[in-house]
Design an enzyme around this catalytic site. Structure first.
Site, PDB file in Angstrom:
ATOM      1  N   LYS A 185     -10.642  -1.625  10.590  1.00 54.40           N
ATOM      2  CA  LYS A 185     -10.729  -2.799   9.718  1.00 54.40           C
ATOM      3  C   LYS A 185     -11.069  -4.070  10.501  1.00 54.40           C
ATOM      4  O   LYS A 185     -11.282  -5.128   9.908  1.00 54.40           O
ATOM      5  CB  LYS A 185      -9.414  -2.995   8.959  1.00 54.40           C
ATOM      6  N   ASP A 241       3.159  -4.681   8.176  1.00 53.92           N
ATOM      7  CA  ASP A 241       1.889  -3.987   8.014  1.00 53.92           C
ATOM      8  C   ASP A 241       0.798  -5.053   8.116  1.00 53.92           C
ATOM      9  O   ASP A 241       0.565  -5.820   7.177  1.00 53.92           O
ATOM     10  CB  ASP A 241       1.855  -3.292   6.653  1.00 53.92           C
ATOM     11  N   HIS A 291       0.861  -1.177   0.000  1.00 54.34           N
ATOM     12  CA  HIS A 291       0.000   0.000   0.000  1.00 54.34           C
ATOM     13  C   HIS A 291       0.901   1.232   0.000  1.00 54.34           C
ATOM     14  O   HIS A 291       2.033   1.187   0.493  1.00 54.34           O
ATOM     15  CB  HIS A 291      -0.867  -0.036   1.263  1.00 54.34           C
ATOM     16  N   CYS A 322      -4.607   2.034  -3.817  1.00 51.22           N
ATOM     17  CA  CYS A 322      -3.392   2.641  -3.252  1.00 51.22           C
ATOM     18  C   CYS A 322      -2.168   1.725  -3.414  1.00 51.22           C
ATOM     19  O   CYS A 322      -1.226   1.797  -2.625  1.00 51.22           O
ATOM     20  CB  CYS A 322      -3.573   2.997  -1.776  1.00 51.22           C
ATOM     21  N   GLN A 350      -4.480  -5.757   7.076  1.00 54.20           N
ATOM     22  CA  GLN A 350      -5.437  -6.708   6.513  1.00 54.20           C
ATOM     23  C   GLN A 350      -5.401  -8.060   7.206  1.00 54.20           C
ATOM     24  O   GLN A 350      -6.289  -8.887   7.008  1.00 54.20           O
ATOM     25  CB  GLN A 350      -5.171  -6.887   5.008  1.00 54.20           C
TER      26      GLN A 350
END
Length: 414
Positions: free
Chosen positions: A216, A190, A113, A367, A193
């Site tokens: 999220k 990261d 991203h 993104c 997700q």
């Protein structure tokens, strides 16, 4: 199996008219999380760590309790948990905090991203570090041996997504963590997700930093989490200072003119990293979201999401004119599916799904422009259509989605 119909009753946004398949961008929020935040504003609205009166002490207790839940969620110590605004904020904080030298290298992947790319590109321009990319291709599947060849004595940091927000492909972070540890390379994950679907364990991954967002994973917007391994949290100087990061009663500046950072005494962890008033209600709300996920069970959630994704994946394979992105094997991906239809632009497909079928998906480059520059030709509109599945989605909604995509595909071939 999940009692999905019972779960759906916890989410006031859900209706039978609309199918929400954009949880990868932002999940829906259950009533229990909303109520927990409302209770803060109604019953004990005060700042934390700022007062010895009842309201402040109650707010502080509930806030610290939430931090404990979040820490346990990733198998960390509460002293290693920093509350930020979101994943982007967390990654930028590490980029601004680490002391890089000209020639240092940061290794990313083409799946990242922009939030895990632009902060490092800025340092490339500002300091002269070198950003290198590993390219897993259209499927997003990592070849560990090829990836490891990018690492050398100049590599200072590896920063990777755990689950691609475009493809749902799962990056082998535990293997990469071991490699980085052996080579003395810092490792940032990261997990934006991954946090909603997978059990996170910073010790198993052996990462130095991990970032994810509340919105999220059933939590509120405006809150992110940054895990900083204790040894780094102790030794590094935060990028953001003031408002609780400094223990002013222990500072040794004799006068304003002689005041300097070396004379300052930092607060205990994690407050050393918590500049200003934190998002109190949001932190308490995220703690409740963690409760909700734990009560249902992440293993059950992951199984449910994978089953829905597998139905969607197999269904899309049978529709003529569908170009699927990411791994074709269900076990190699998470709850995300992305595709294009013939020569239709992804934004047009997204518009039709919304206006004609009341199905909410995301269309565009998500993104992750580097990925699309690599796998799509210049004549093709950048991006694709992305659908994602979560604990409140049903098999019937997946079938409705497949039927709509089939109809659009048939129209495109007329």
């Amino acid at each position: 199996m999940l009692d999905v119909q019972a779960i759906r009753k916890d989410f006031p946004t859900i209706t039978n008219d609309n199918v929400y398949l954009d949880s990868v961008a932002s999940s829906l929020t259950p009533v229990s999380v909303i109520d927990e935040m409302t209770e803060y504003y109604y019953k004990y609205r005060a700042n934390v760590h700022r007062g010895s009166y009842d309201l402040s002490m109650q707010a502080s207790e509930r806030y610290e309790n939430a931090i404990g839940k979040i820490a346990k969620f990733v198998n960390a110590n509460p002293s290693e948990i920093v509350i930020t605004g979101n994943t982007t904020h967390s990654i930028n904080e590490i980029a601004l905090t680490l002391d890089f030298n000209e020639g240092d290298e940061v290794v990313l992947s083409s799946l990242e991203h922009s939030s895990n790319m632009v902060p490092w590109i800025r340092l490339q321009k500002k300091i002269g570090i070198k950003v290198r990319f590993y390219n897993p291709g259209k499927t997003g599947i990592f070849n560990i041996n090829e990836f490891e060849k990018l690492l050398n004595e100049r590599t200072r940091l590896v920063s990777l997504t755990y689950v691609s927000n475009v493809l749902g492909s799962i990056v082998p972070v535990e293997q990469i963590g071991r490699i980085c540890k052996e080579k003395g390379i810092l490792f940032l994950v990261d997990a934006a997700q991954a946090a909603p679907h997978l059990k996170l364990d910073v010790k198993k991954i052996e990462c130095d930093f991990m970032a994810f967002s509340g919105h999220k994973m059933l939590g509120p917007t405006g809150i992110g989490v940054l895990y900083i391994k204790q040894e780094h949290a102790d030794s590094m100087m935060p990028a953001f200072l003031g408002g609780g990061t400094i223990n002013t009663s222990e500072c040794h500046c004799e006068s304003l003119d002689t005041c300097n950072i070396d004379a300052c005494t930092f607060s205990d962890l994690p407050y050393k990293w918590q500049a200003g008033t934190p998002p109190i209600a949001e932190t308490i709300g995220l703690g409740k979201a963690v409760d909700y996920l734990n009560e249902i069970g992440l293993d059950y959630i992951a199984k449910h999401d994978t089953e829905l994704m597998e139905i969607a994946l197999n269904g899309l394979k049978e529709i003529p004119g569908i170009d699927i992105y990411g791994p074709l094997e269900p076990e190699q991906r998470n709850s995300i599916i992305s595709f294009n239809i013939e020569n239709l632009s992804p934004t047009e497909v997204g518009r039709i799904l919304n206006e004609e079928f009341n199905i909410s998906v995301r269309a565009g480059d998500h993104c992750a422009v580097n990925y699309f520059k690599d796998v799509q030709g210049p004549e093709q509109p950048p991006g694709n259509v992305r659908a994602s599945f979560y604990l409140y989605n049903t098999v019937e909604e997946v079938q409705r989605f497949l039927s709509a995509v089939k109809s659009i595909s048939e129209l495109a071939r007329v």
